[in-house]
Motif scaffolding. Sequence first.
Motif, short mmCIF file in Angstrom:
data_model
loop_
_atom_site.label_atom_id
_atom_site.label_comp_id
_atom_site.label_asym_id
_atom_site.label_seq_id
_atom_site.Cartn_x
_atom_site.Cartn_y
_atom_site.Cartn_z
N VAL A 1 60.72 -11.97 49.74
CA VAL A 1 61.17 -10.58 49.86
C VAL A 1 62.12 -10.43 51.04
CG1 VAL A 1 60.41 -8.21 50.36
CG2 VAL A 1 59.13 -9.63 48.74
N LEU A 2 61.74 -10.99 52.18
CA LEU A 2 62.58 -10.88 53.38
C LEU A 2 63.91 -11.61 53.20
CD1 LEU A 2 59.86 -11.30 56.15
CD2 LEU A 2 60.95 -9.18 55.37
N GLU A 3 63.88 -12.71 52.48
CA GLU A 3 65.11 -13.46 52.22
C GLU A 3 66.04 -12.66 51.30
OE1 GLU A 3 65.86 -18.18 51.92
OE2 GLU A 3 64.52 -17.34 50.38
N ARG A 4 65.48 -12.03 50.27
CA ARG A 4 66.29 -11.18 49.37
C ARG A 4 66.91 -10.01 50.13
NH1 ARG A 4 62.18 -12.39 45.61
NH2 ARG A 4 61.09 -10.45 46.04
N ARG A 5 66.22 -9.53 51.15
CA ARG A 5 66.75 -8.42 51.96
C ARG A 5 67.69 -8.93 53.05
NH1 ARG A 5 61.86 -4.43 53.46
NH2 ARG A 5 63.59 -3.34 54.46
N ASP A 6 67.96 -10.24 53.06
CA ASP A 6 68.85 -10.88 54.03
C ASP A 6 68.37 -10.69 55.47
OD1 ASP A 6 71.01 -12.51 54.62
OD2 ASP A 6 72.31 -10.78 55.07
N LEU A 7 67.05 -10.77 55.67
CA LEU A 7 66.48 -10.64 57.01
C LEU A 7 66.07 -11.98 57.60
CD1 LEU A 7 64.35 -7.41 56.46
CD2 LEU A 7 66.61 -7.63 57.54
N ILE A 8 65.89 -12.98 56.74
CA ILE A 8 65.53 -14.32 57.21
C ILE A 8 66.36 -15.36 56.46
CG2 ILE A 8 63.14 -13.70 57.78
CD1 ILE A 8 62.63 -15.62 55.12
N GLY B 1 68.33 -9.66 60.35
CA GLY B 1 66.93 -9.72 60.76
C GLY B 1 66.78 -9.59 62.27
N GLN B 2 67.73 -10.14 63.02
CA GLN B 2 67.69 -10.02 64.48
C GLN B 2 67.85 -8.56 64.91
OE1 GLN B 2 70.72 -12.74 65.85
NE2 GLN B 2 69.48 -14.53 65.32
N ARG B 3 68.72 -7.84 64.21
CA ARG B 3 68.89 -6.41 64.54
C ARG B 3 67.61 -5.63 64.23
NH1 ARG B 3 73.91 -7.76 62.56
NH2 ARG B 3 73.45 -7.05 60.45
N ILE B 4 67.00 -5.93 63.09
CA ILE B 4 65.75 -5.25 62.73
C ILE B 4 64.64 -5.64 63.69
CG2 ILE B 4 63.94 -5.15 60.95
CD1 ILE B 4 66.32 -3.45 60.24
N GLU B 5 64.58 -6.91 64.08
CA GLU B 5 63.55 -7.37 65.02
C GLU B 5 63.64 -6.61 66.33
OE1 GLU B 5 61.78 -9.33 68.37
OE2 GLU B 5 63.95 -9.27 68.05
N HIS B 6 64.85 -6.36 66.79
CA HIS B 6 65.04 -5.59 68.02
C HIS B 6 64.41 -4.20 67.87
CE1 HIS B 6 66.89 -4.22 71.72
NE2 HIS B 6 67.37 -3.18 71.05
N GLN B 7 64.64 -3.55 66.74
CA GLN B 7 64.08 -2.22 66.50
C GLN B 7 62.55 -2.29 66.39
OE1 GLN B 7 65.70 0.77 66.56
NE2 GLN B 7 63.60 1.52 66.58
N VAL B 8 62.05 -3.31 65.70
CA VAL B 8 60.60 -3.47 65.56
C VAL B 8 59.97 -3.67 66.93
CG1 VAL B 8 58.78 -4.97 64.65
CG2 VAL B 8 60.70 -4.32 63.19
N ARG B 9 60.57 -4.53 67.76
CA ARG B 9 60.04 -4.80 69.09
C ARG B 9 60.05 -3.53 69.94
NH1 ARG B 9 63.43 -6.98 72.59
NH2 ARG B 9 64.42 -8.15 70.91
N GLN B 10 61.13 -2.78 69.89
CA GLN B 10 61.19 -1.53 70.65
C GLN B 10 60.11 -0.56 70.18
OE1 GLN B 10 65.32 -0.25 70.17
NE2 GLN B 10 65.63 -0.66 72.34
N THR B 11 59.91 -0.47 68.89
CA THR B 11 58.89 0.42 68.34
C THR B 11 57.50 -0.04 68.75
OG1 THR B 11 60.31 0.97 66.47
CG2 THR B 11 57.94 1.37 66.19
N ALA B 12 57.22 -1.33 68.63
CA ALA B 12 55.91 -1.85 69.03
C ALA B 12 55.67 -1.62 70.52
CB ALA B 12 55.81 -3.33 68.69
#
Length: 171
Positions: A77-84, A104-115
């Motif tokens: 799923v993550l690969e289809r969404r071009d995140l990994i 995925g790196q951009r999304i990870e930044h947002q996830v980390r900030q949210t966490a």
Amino acid sequence: MAETERSARERSFGRRLAHLGAAWRRQIDHDLRDFGLTEATWRPILYLGQLPPPVRQSDLARALGIEAPSLARLLDVLERRDLIVRTRDKEDRRSNLVRLSPGGQRIEHQVRQTADSVSARLLRDVSTGELQACYAIFDRIESALGTPRDAGTTPVAESVAPDTVAVLPCG
């Protein structure tokens, strides 16, 4: 503390810890809903951002505490969404290596900030001393379980806490 009161607290400790971990993850889920991420998708992204790349798929499954076949479907799923991006491990052709894509790196930044924001919000009224006491307790429990903290996953556990609940308030 009376012995019966201690026994009652011991019986409820694990259940309360698990409940707090689940509630913590739900808070992160809530804050990430506008990004179309669920716990199933944000956790691997966050871990991939914290672990040194590339990560063996089996190591990621172990860090997340899920079975390899479940992770494989999730990574599809993550690969289809071009995140990994997954590649074959040249040292072990049976293994895949996983890393975040630029998206995925951009999304990870947002996830980390949210966490981090959720952690700050939930720990706002917990002192440094109380937090250190919790860590000491968690370390002793992990030692009793024979599962010492893995240095490679410590940053994830400390910054997020949903799996190991390493920063949940005690008491």
